[in-house]
Design a protein around this motif. Structure first.
Motif, short mmCIF file in Angstrom:
data_model
loop_
_atom_site.label_atom_id
_atom_site.label_comp_id
_atom_site.label_asym_id
_atom_site.label_seq_id
_atom_site.Cartn_x
_atom_site.Cartn_y
_atom_site.Cartn_z
N LYS A 27 -12.12 4.84 3.77
CA LYS A 27 -10.80 5.35 3.36
C LYS A 27 -10.17 4.38 2.35
O LYS A 27 -9.17 3.73 2.61
CB LYS A 27 -9.91 5.55 4.57
N TRP A 28 -10.79 4.31 1.18
CA TRP A 28 -10.37 3.34 0.19
C TRP A 28 -9.01 3.66 -0.43
O TRP A 28 -8.28 2.76 -0.85
CB TRP A 28 -11.44 3.20 -0.88
N GLU A 29 -8.66 4.94 -0.49
CA GLU A 29 -7.35 5.30 -1.05
C GLU A 29 -6.23 4.77 -0.18
O GLU A 29 -5.21 4.27 -0.68
CB GLU A 29 -7.23 6.82 -1.20
N GLU A 30 -6.41 4.86 1.15
CA GLU A 30 -5.39 4.33 2.06
C GLU A 30 -5.33 2.81 1.96
O GLU A 30 -4.25 2.22 1.98
CB GLU A 30 -5.68 4.76 3.49
N ALA A 31 -6.49 2.18 1.85
CA ALA A 31 -6.53 0.72 1.69
C ALA A 31 -5.85 0.31 0.38
O ALA A 31 -5.14 -0.70 0.33
CB ALA A 31 -7.97 0.23 1.72
N THR A 32 -6.05 1.11 -0.65
CA THR A 32 -5.41 0.83 -1.94
C THR A 32 -3.90 0.89 -1.83
O THR A 32 -3.19 0.05 -2.40
CB THR A 32 -5.91 1.83 -3.02
N ARG A 33 -3.38 1.85 -1.07
CA ARG A 33 -1.93 1.94 -0.90
C ARG A 33 -1.38 0.69 -0.22
O ARG A 33 -0.28 0.22 -0.57
CB ARG A 33 -1.58 3.20 -0.09
N ILE A 34 -2.10 0.15 0.74
CA ILE A 34 -1.66 -1.08 1.41
C ILE A 34 -1.63 -2.24 0.42
O ILE A 34 -0.69 -3.04 0.40
CB ILE A 34 -2.58 -1.41 2.61
N MET A 35 -2.66 -2.32 -0.41
CA MET A 35 -2.73 -3.41 -1.38
C MET A 35 -1.63 -3.29 -2.43
O MET A 35 -1.02 -4.29 -2.83
CB MET A 35 -4.11 -3.40 -2.05
N ILE A 36 -1.36 -2.08 -2.87
CA ILE A 36 -0.28 -1.86 -3.84
C ILE A 36 1.06 -2.24 -3.23
O ILE A 36 1.88 -2.93 -3.86
CB ILE A 36 -0.27 -0.39 -4.32
N ASP A 37 1.30 -1.82 -2.00
CA ASP A 37 2.54 -2.18 -1.32
C ASP A 37 2.68 -3.70 -1.21
O ASP A 37 3.78 -4.25 -1.43
CB ASP A 37 2.57 -1.54 0.08
N SER A 38 1.60 -4.38 -0.90
CA SER A 38 1.62 -5.83 -0.77
C SER A 38 1.99 -6.48 -2.10
O SER A 38 2.82 -7.41 -2.15
CB SER A 38 0.25 -6.34 -0.30
N ALA A 39 1.38 -6.02 -3.19
CA ALA A 39 1.66 -6.58 -4.51
C ALA A 39 3.11 -6.35 -4.91
O ALA A 39 3.78 -7.25 -5.46
CB ALA A 39 0.72 -5.97 -5.55
#
Length: 232
Positions: A56-68
Motif C-alpha cells: 500500500k505505497w500510496e498510503e505510505a506516501t501520504r504519511i511521508m508527505i504529512d511528515s514533510a
C-alpha cells in the motif's frame, strides 16, 4: 545554520544514528558547544512496515508527505528522509513542500563518483534492491553500474534487516552472512559496496569488507550538515 528537518522512526534505531552523526559533524565543523539545529518527525514504524508488506505505497506516501509538511510548518529549511526504502516516494514528498529534499542516493553516489568507482554492489531491503527507484537513480543520474545479490541472498539480507536490525538485534552469524554475500559480489566485479539500508551500519563497517564501504546513513547525515552550513 539552516534547520534540518528529519523524517525518522524507520527504524528509530537508525534515526538515533542520524541524530548522533549530525551533531558530531556540527561539532567537528564548528567546534565548541555547537550542536545542530534540527527537527525530527518520527513515524510509527509498525504502520509503515504494515503498508510496505501489503504493497500500500500510496498510503505510505501520504504519511511521508504529512511528515514533510509538518517539518516545513515547524520551521525546517530542508528535508532529510532517514531511510533508503522510503525514498521510493521522494519525488512526491519533494513536490509536497517548498523546501529542498536532500536525497540519500544523490549524496551517496557523489561520494562514490568522487572515488572514481563505477561498479558497485547494493545491499538493502528487497524493495531497494529489486525496484528501480534507487538503482535507476544511481545509473541514470550518476552512470554507476549496480550489482545486486541473487534471489536467495536478497531474502537473507531483507530478513536480517527487518527481523533483527530494525529491532536492535545484532548477530555475528548475520554479519558473516552479509560478508559472504559481499564476497560473491566482489567475484562479479563489484569495486565497492553500498550499505543501502540505514540499519546495515549497525552490523557492518569498513573493516569487515575487502572493498570500500559506503554507509548511506553516515554519508547522508554528514551531507545534511554540510548542506545546513553551506552558506555560513
Amino acid at each position: 545554520m539552516k534547520t534540518i528537518g528529519l523524517i525518522g522512526g524507520m527504524s528509530w534505531e537508525s534515526s538515533l544514528l542520524y541524530y548522533q552523526i549530525i551533531n558530531q559533524r556540527v561539532k567537528e565543523k564548528l567546534g565548541g558547544y555547537h550542536s545542530a539545529k534540527c527537527l525530527m518527525y518520527s513515524v510509527d514504524f509498525h504502520e509503515i512496515k504494515t503498508l510496505q508488506d501489503q504493497g500500500k505505497w500510496e498510503e505510505a506516501t501520504r504519511i511521508m508527505i504529512d511528515s514533510a509538511q509538518r517539518l516545513q510548518a515547524g520551521g525546517s529549511d530542508f528535508i532529510v528522509i532517514c531511510t533508503n526504502t522510503m525514498h521510493k516516494m521522494a519525488k512526491e514528498v519533494a513536490e509536497s513542500v517548498t523546501i529542498p529534499l536532500v536525497h540519500i542516493a544523490d549524496a551517496t553516489a557523489a561520494e562514490i563518483v568522487k572515488c572514481g568507482i563505477r561498479k558497485v554492489a547494493l545491499l538493502g531491503t528487497a524493495f531497494t534492491m529489486e525496484q528501480d527507484f534507487y538503482k535507476g537513480r544511481l545509473t541514470d543520474k550518476f552512470g554507476l553500474e549496480v550489482l545486486v545479490p541473487g534471489d536467495a541472498a536478497r531474502k537473507i539480507i531483507h530478513d536480517i534487516i527487518y527481523q533483527e536490525l530494525c529491532l536492535g538485534i545484532v548477530k555475528e552469524s548475520s554479519k558473516a552472512s552479509y560478508i559472504a554475500i559481499i564476497q560473491d559480489l566482489v567475484q562479479e566485479g563489484a569495486e565497492a559496496v553500498i550499505l543501502g539500508c540505514t540499519e546495515i551500519g549497525l552490523l557492518l563497517s569498513a573493516k569487515d569488507c575487502s572493498i570500500p564501504v559506503f554507509d548511506t546513513t553516515r554519508i547522508h547525515a554528514e551531507y545534511a550538515v554540510d548542506f545546513a552550513l553551506r552558506d555560513e
